[in-house]
Scaffold this motif. Structure first.
Motif, PDB file in Angstrom:
ATOM      1  N   GLU A 498     -37.464 -11.546   2.567  1.00 59.88           N
ATOM      2  CA  GLU A 498     -36.718 -10.860   1.499  1.00 59.88           C
ATOM      3  C   GLU A 498     -37.538 -10.814   0.206  1.00 59.88           C
ATOM      4  O   GLU A 498     -37.586  -9.812  -0.485  1.00 59.88           O
ATOM      5  CB  GLU A 498     -35.461 -11.684   1.190  1.00 59.88           C
ATOM      6  N   THR A 547     -21.343  -8.810   5.759  1.00 62.36           N
ATOM      7  CA  THR A 547     -21.748  -7.403   5.790  1.00 62.36           C
ATOM      8  C   THR A 547     -23.247  -7.316   5.507  1.00 62.36           C
ATOM      9  O   THR A 547     -23.876  -8.318   5.193  1.00 62.36           O
ATOM     10  CB  THR A 547     -21.003  -6.596   4.699  1.00 62.36           C
ATOM     11  N   VAL A 548     -23.756  -6.106   5.553  1.00 57.57           N
ATOM     12  CA  VAL A 548     -25.186  -5.927   5.277  1.00 57.57           C
ATOM     13  C   VAL A 548     -25.510  -6.201   3.811  1.00 57.57           C
ATOM     14  O   VAL A 548     -26.676  -6.334   3.442  1.00 57.57           O
ATOM     15  CB  VAL A 548     -25.677  -4.512   5.647  1.00 57.57           C
ATOM     16  N   ASP A 549     -24.447  -6.254   2.987  1.00 58.73           N
ATOM     17  CA  ASP A 549     -24.688  -6.476   1.553  1.00 58.73           C
ATOM     18  C   ASP A 549     -24.503  -7.935   1.143  1.00 58.73           C
ATOM     19  O   ASP A 549     -24.657  -8.271  -0.027  1.00 58.73           O
ATOM     20  CB  ASP A 549     -23.709  -5.635   0.705  1.00 58.73           C
ATOM     21  N   SER A 560     -29.141 -11.068   4.719  1.00 57.65           N
ATOM     22  CA  SER A 560     -28.391 -10.236   5.674  1.00 57.65           C
ATOM     23  C   SER A 560     -29.282  -9.215   6.383  1.00 57.65           C
ATOM     24  O   SER A 560     -28.799  -8.186   6.861  1.00 57.65           O
ATOM     25  CB  SER A 560     -27.229  -9.543   4.957  1.00 57.65           C
ATOM     26  N   LEU A 561     -30.576  -9.535   6.467  1.00 60.06           N
ATOM     27  CA  LEU A 561     -31.469  -8.604   7.178  1.00 60.06           C
ATOM     28  C   LEU A 561     -31.107  -8.494   8.660  1.00 60.06           C
ATOM     29  O   LEU A 561     -31.291  -7.442   9.278  1.00 60.06           O
ATOM     30  CB  LEU A 561     -32.922  -9.053   7.025  1.00 60.06           C
ATOM     31  N   GLU A 563     -28.119  -8.545   9.937  1.00 58.65           N
ATOM     32  CA  GLU A 563     -27.017  -7.573  10.033  1.00 58.65           C
ATOM     33  C   GLU A 563     -27.585  -6.147   9.916  1.00 58.65           C
ATOM     34  O   GLU A 563     -27.177  -5.236  10.622  1.00 58.65           O
ATOM     35  CB  GLU A 563     -25.984  -7.823   8.926  1.00 58.65           C
ATOM     36  N   ARG A 564     -28.550  -5.992   9.020  1.00 55.68           N
ATOM     37  CA  ARG A 564     -29.163  -4.673   8.802  1.00 55.68           C
ATOM     38  C   ARG A 564     -29.882  -4.194  10.072  1.00 55.68           C
ATOM     39  O   ARG A 564     -29.741  -3.039  10.484  1.00 55.68           O
ATOM     40  CB  ARG A 564     -30.146  -4.780   7.632  1.00 55.68           C
ATOM     41  N   GLU A 567     -27.425  -3.217  12.744  1.00 58.76           N
ATOM     42  CA  GLU A 567     -26.828  -1.914  12.375  1.00 58.76           C
ATOM     43  C   GLU A 567     -27.746  -0.766  12.803  1.00 58.76           C
ATOM     44  O   GLU A 567     -27.296   0.284  13.236  1.00 58.76           O
ATOM     45  CB  GLU A 567     -26.640  -1.905  10.858  1.00 58.76           C
ATOM     46  N   LYS A 568     -29.051  -1.003  12.726  1.00 59.59           N
ATOM     47  CA  LYS A 568     -30.021   0.038  13.090  1.00 59.59           C
ATOM     48  C   LYS A 568     -30.353   0.030  14.585  1.00 59.59           C
ATOM     49  O   LYS A 568     -31.278   0.704  15.025  1.00 59.59           O
ATOM     50  CB  LYS A 568     -31.343  -0.169  12.330  1.00 59.59           C
ATOM     51  N   ILE A 599     -37.338  -0.648   6.199  1.00 60.05           N
ATOM     52  CA  ILE A 599     -35.933  -1.115   6.200  1.00 60.05           C
ATOM     53  C   ILE A 599     -35.794  -2.306   5.248  1.00 60.05           C
ATOM     54  O   ILE A 599     -34.854  -2.388   4.452  1.00 60.05           O
ATOM     55  CB  ILE A 599     -35.491  -1.504   7.641  1.00 60.05           C
ATOM     56  N   HIS A 603     -33.595  -2.304   1.917  1.00 62.38           N
ATOM     57  CA  HIS A 603     -32.522  -3.297   1.883  1.00 62.38           C
ATOM     58  C   HIS A 603     -32.617  -4.119   0.594  1.00 62.38           C
ATOM     59  O   HIS A 603     -31.627  -4.311  -0.116  1.00 62.38           O
ATOM     60  CB  HIS A 603     -32.663  -4.202   3.123  1.00 62.38           C
TER      61      HIS A 603
END
Ligand SMILES: CCCCCCC[C@H](O)CC(=O)SCCNC(=O)CCNC(=O)[C@H](O)C(C)(C)COP(=O)([O-])OP(=O)([O-])OC[C@H]1O[C@@H](n2cnc3c(N)ncnc32)[C@H](O)[C@@H]1OP(=O)([O-])[O-]
Length: 720
Positions: A498, A547-549, A560-561, A563-564, A567-568, A599, A603
């Motif tokens: 991150e 969540t992704v946020d 939350s990577l 989750e990201r 999602e992808k 990504i 993010h």
């Protein structure tokens, strides 16, 4: 020491240092004195050297290594034997390892019992043979075979050693009687003819120059990071090139250089740590000395998924019958196919013959009926990680199995008591946490609950050894020891990403350190969706939605990577992309993916995270210190009672480089004062990460200067 006696004009020198006759100062002195006495006694025609208690000798006393060199060196004793005109015969039973084999190689002749094993395992503790082994073994066994024995450290059985030229005879019956008979038969033969010093190194047509380069290159790539194998090659090559005495001198220089090296210290530590873990104790009383293991003659495994099938495979390959249970025929067949596939893999690798594999399979009883578990001695449950489901299974097992059956849960996260209370036999419920892939990974984390009995613990500890695992007993807490320590380690990896690092950068830092794989490659291999589900489930239980946020989870920093990526649709290797993209044969080659870097950038921008250059040193420090701090908390809470247990878990569970001992040993070498100060600094810098709250025990130990072996005692958690 060494006992001296005479029978039928033969002097018998019996090495005596239980349990394995290690060559302590007293034993070496006794051996030297015995040889000198026999040489000077006119009534003695020959000498037999043997060992007391079923073993010849397991080599130098490793415990004495840190005390410097006192007493006669093996080569001094050997030089004396070389000059002897009376034959000296080594009569070997059990093991002749390291300095033990070297003593035997100084004897004029070597005979061994059928069950004997001989070897030069010094490389396993970061050394080379230092008592003439690299110079004399190639003269007996030939360059190629000696090099292999010395570099791998693998012992060979008596029959093979005979063929190799290491032994002169393999005998059955009483080894001492055979030794005396053999010695008398050689009493009139010129000993110089049998003296290895007087023989050249056998090259068997090999060219030493080409062989030396090839051997060095091979060892460098095969034993990446390890120093000793290279020195083994250098010493054996040298022995083939220079005169005997020069080679002995060089060997000794190498040996001393390695003996004080950090790698040898770490490897010796690991040797003893592995033996320490067998000494367990329970908080409520009962320990390895008093508890009796219940015999396990048959086992049941519930759940034929990847884990269950692998566990069943461990059981049948260790010689025990196993019932593999699934809820329906379709799942069962899938499980058996996976088990067969793994078994055939071992056949393809030449580790087993097709016939042996068939014998293993004959021990397997696939079943869909719980009634088949009625008479087994132990059941290992390996169903989906869901408490409700596990409790249902345990309730049924409790009703079905005989009252003595031990019920084990292969959970990686759940509290043992919460499973045990579903039964009327909580004393017979215990955790047996296998690691994926369960057939290959050696670690077995055994977890006791508050009511698990000492007999149950003794049984699973012994069972672990039976199925050739390394069993470590730990207390129950979230993630137990392995996964609990892994959590801050992987969290810091993600925070570093991150903040600006790339997954590939983090992984290469770890691999350069010596880990077999980087954390992001592991995550791709096991499936990013797996971590995603575990996190989502943990959050759900707490009434939180991730969540992704999400940047914080219950006030704690959260990345939350994962989750990201889910999602992808980037679930890891199985979808061809995760933290990396995968190409090559079978999609197994990880490549850095510009898409994933994009990504991550997007993010972080969306969440207002400023990215920067994160250096390799920072990555390594943060990941390792966060995990080490957790290790001290584990000791503090009594989940483990010794630092050695934590290190063995990392050696066998995650492939921590053995030449660095383990994370706790590593911390001891860094210095606890420095480790504590660094952790305090990180705590100030990252106040929203619980894992940086410094361990109280670490703070205390950083001031005490106590050695690692006393940390458990200092924590007040030692139960022995
Ligand atoms: C300074 C002067 C030197 C002279 C020159 C030397 C040069 C030489 O080349 C260097 C060496 O030999 S380097 C050495 C090269 N040799 C090796 O590396 C051999 C290492 N040993 C082994 O491979 C295995 O222990 C055996 C196969 C011997 C037995 O296996 P098993 O039946 O499964 O049983 P287990 O549970 O494994 O051991 C039972 C107990 O014995 C203990 N102990 C064992 N060896 C010891 C030793 N050398 N030492 C001390 N202790 C040793 C072990 O800790 C345990 O103690 P605990 O208190 O009950 O926990």
């Amino acid at each position: 020491m060494a006992e001296y006696s005479i029978r039928d004009s033969v002097a018998i020198i019996q090495l005596d240092n239980a349990p394995v006759n290690a060559l302590s100062v007293a034993v070496r002195t006794g051996l030297y004195d015995g040889i000198e006495r026999a040489a000077g006694d006119g009534s003695v025609k020959a000498v037999v050297v043997c060992g007391k208690g079923g073993n010849f000798c397991a080599g130098a006393d490793i415990k004495e290594f840190d005390e410097g060199s006192k007493g006669p060196w093996i080569t001094e004793i050997g030089d004396f034997m070389d000059r002897m005109r009376k034959p000296v015969v080594a009569a070997i039973e059990g093991v002749a390892l390291g300095g033990g084999l070297e003593v035997a190689l100084f004897c004029h002749y070597r005979i061994a019992a059928k069950n004997a094993r001989v070897g030069q395992p010094e490389v396993n503790i970061g050394l080379i043979p230092g008592g003439g082994g690299t110079v004399r073994l190639p003269r007996a066994a030939g360059f190629k075979q000696a090099l292999e024995m010395i570099v791998t450290g693998n012992p060979v059985r008596a029959e093979r050693a005979l063929k190799m030229g290491v032994l002169d005879e393999v005998v059955s019956g009483n080894i001492l009687e055979a030794g005396i008979k053999f010695a008398l038969s050689k009493a009139h033969i010129d000993t110089s003819l049998a003296c290895l010093r007087n023989r050249p190194v056998r090259m068997d047509g090999l060219n030493i120059d080409t062989k030396a380069d090839a051997a060095l290159a091979h060892v460098k790539s095969k034993y990446k990071g390890f120093e000793a194998p290279m020195f083994c090659v250098k010493a054996v090559v040298n022995a083939a090139r220079v005169p005997y005495d020069d080679a002995i001198q060089k060997e000794r220089e190498y040996f001393f250089e390695l003996r004080t090296s950090g790698q040898s210290q770490a490897l010796r530590y690991a040797f003893f740590a592995e033996r320490q873990i067998a000494r367990w104790g329970l908080p409520g009383g009962g320990d390895y000395r008093t508890a009796r293991a219940i015999p396990v003659r048959s086992v049941g495994v519930v759940g034929a998924g990847t884990m269950g099938a692998g566990i069943a495979l461990c059981i049948i390959t260790s010689g025990l019958p196993c019932v593999l249970l699934e809820q329906n025929q379709e799942f069962l067949e899938k499980g058996v196919t996976s088990l067969r596939g793994q078994l055939m893999g071992t056949v393809r690798l030449g580790k087993m013959t097709a016939g042996e594999a068939e014998v293993c399979l004959s021990r397997l009883k696939p079943s869909t009926s719980m009634e088949d578990l009625k008479h087994v001695d132990m059941v290992i449950e390996a169903v989906f990680e869901d408490l409700k489901l596990k409790r249902e299974v345990f309730e049924r097992l409790d009703k079905t199995c005989k009252p003595e059956t031990i019920l084990c849960t292969n959970t990686s996260t759940l509290d043992i008591d919460s499973v045990a209370t579903a039964t009327g036999r909580p004393d017979k419920v215990v955790g047996t946490h296998f690691f994926a892939p369960s057939y290959l990974m050696k670690l077995l984390e055994n977890i006791y609950g508050s009511r698990t009995s000492p007999e149950t613990v003794a049984t699973v500890m012994r069972f672990g050894k039976t199925i050739r695992k390394v069993p470590v007993l730990v207390g129950s807490c979230t993630g137990f020891v392995a996964n609990r320590m892994l959590a801050p380690y992987t969290a810091e990896a993600q925070f570093c990403v991150e903040e600006g690092a790339s997954p590939a950068q983090v992984d290469s830092v770890l691999m350069d350190f010596g880990m077999p794989m980087g954390t992001f490659r592991v995550s791709d291999l096991s499936g990013i969706d797996v971590s995603f589900s575990i996190r989502r489930e943990a959050a759900r239980k707490l009434g939180v939605t991730l969540t992704v946020d999400s940047r914080y989870f219950r006030g704690q920093r959260h990345c939350s990577l994962i989750e990201r990526l889910v999602e992808k649709g980037r679930l890891g290797r199985k979808t061809g992309k995760g933290w990396y993209k995968y190409e090559g044969p079978g999609g197994t080659v990880p490549l850095e993916d510009p898409d994933v870097l994009e990504i991550i950038e997007t993010h972080c921008r969306a969440l207002g995270i400023e990215r920067r250059n994160v250096g390799s040193h920072e990555i390594q420090e943060r990941m390792q210190l966060a995990m080490i701090n957790e290790g001290f908390k584990i000791l503090e809470e009594g989940i483990c009672t010794r630092a050695e247990e934590i290190d063995v878990i990392w050696l066998y569970g995650f492939g921590w480089p053995r030449y660095l001992g383990g994370p706790m040993f590593y911390a001891s070498k860094l210095g606890l004062k420095r480790v504590f100060e660094k952790i305090c600094t990180f705590h100030k810098r990252f106040p929203h990460s619980q894992h940086w709250v410094p361990s109280v025990l670490l703070g205390k130990l950083s001031e005490s200067g106590l050695p690692l072996s006393k940390w458990g005692e200092a924590a007040g958690t030692s139960r022995l």
